[in-house]
Enzyme design. Structure first.
Site, PDB file in Angstrom:
ATOM      1  N   ASP A   1       0.865  -1.174   0.000  1.00  0.00           N
ATOM      2  CA  ASP A   1       0.000   0.000   0.000  1.00  0.00           C
ATOM      3  C   ASP A   1       0.907   1.231   0.000  1.00  0.00           C
ATOM      4  O   ASP A   1       2.119   1.125   0.267  1.00  0.00           O
ATOM      5  CB  ASP A   1      -0.892  -0.046   1.245  1.00  0.00           C
ATOM      6  CG  ASP A   1      -1.686   1.227   1.440  1.00  0.00           C
ATOM      7  OD1 ASP A   1      -2.397   1.631   0.505  1.00  0.00           O
ATOM      8  OD2 ASP A   1      -1.584   1.821   2.522  1.00  0.00           O
TER       9      ASP A   1
ATOM     10  N   ASP B   1      -1.430  -0.906   5.889  1.00  0.00           N
ATOM     11  CA  ASP B   1      -1.632  -0.359   7.232  1.00  0.00           C
ATOM     12  C   ASP B   1      -3.087  -0.270   7.648  1.00  0.00           C
ATOM     13  O   ASP B   1      -3.382   0.262   8.723  1.00  0.00           O
ATOM     14  CB  ASP B   1      -1.027   1.050   7.310  1.00  0.00           C
ATOM     15  CG  ASP B   1      -1.872   2.083   6.569  1.00  0.00           C
ATOM     16  OD1 ASP B   1      -2.310   3.064   7.201  1.00  0.00           O
ATOM     17  OD2 ASP B   1      -2.110   1.902   5.370  1.00  0.00           O
TER      18      ASP B   1
END
Length: 217
Positions: free
Chosen positions: A8, A166
């Site tokens: 990400d 995350d």
């Protein structure tokens, strides 16, 4: 054995919170609306900038006004995209180590593709194989479509990939695509959120990702 890592972007590789907050609050200020705190913006992000603006605007705001605010956000953010943004400690070194090992590296984000490409080129030139941001017609994460498209570009199968993120959205993306989900605790969401959404393992420092790869050999 793992041959690729898909990361990400916001909250995983880069701390983009300051610039996202500045752009959001600029769009609000233009409309005479009060600004949001860093913590509020932290909770708003992760599912694309339109939803960020929707969450930041008063409930019941007409779609046309959200569209206008989104345009103001985009213009401001494009001009200030890395004023406050920084890589998390240890991330540049991690990407260098992965390249030396011959591990393929991709970035998959719900951020607009042009912004994703710009940030990666600015902060990590030559350290990624694929960068894939939001595309018209491609469902956002946690839908696995974009993740599968990235794997196809990398030439890897699900069992060969670590997915690192995350947020709960990231962990759901990994699970939906059949990937091993690595949750990072330095980003925008708590470890509880990561575990609740399917993280296979949590890491607290970037170099721990190398340890996971070592243990898989």
């Amino acid at each position: 054995m793992k041959h690729a890592v898909i990361f990400d972007l916001d909250g995983t590789l880069l701390n983009t919170l300051g610039d996202l907050r500045a752009a959001t609050n600029h769009a609000l200020e233009v409309r005479g609306l009060p600004p949001h705190s860093m913590e509020e913006i932290r909770q708003f992000i992760g599912n694309g900038i339109r939803l960020l603006i929707c969450r930041a605007m008063p409930e019941g705001t007409p779609e046309a006004e959200i569209d206008a605010a989104l345009d103001d956000f985009k213009a401001y953010y494009a001009a200030h995209i890395h004023d406050r943004t920084v890589p998390y400690d240890g991330i540049p070194q991690l990407l260098t180590a992965l390249r030396k090992r011959g591990i393929k590296v991709a970035v998959l984000s719900n951020k607009i593709d042009s912004a994703s490409q710009q940030l990666i080129e600015y902060f990590f030139p030559g350290k990624t194989d694929v960068v894939f941001g939001e595309h018209v017609g491609v469902p956002r994460k946690p839908d696995p479509t974009s993740c599968r498209m990235v794997m196809q570009q990398l030439g890897v199968q699900p069992e060969q990939v670590l997915y690192v993120g995350d947020s709960g959205t990231d962990m759901q993306t990994a699970k939906n695509a059949g990937l091993y989900a690595v949750g990072v605790t330095w980003g925008f969401r708590s470890k509880e959120v990561l575990l609740e959404n399917g993280a296979d393992v949590l890491v607290h420092r970037p170099e721990q990702i190398l340890q996971i790869l070592d243990s898989d050999e």
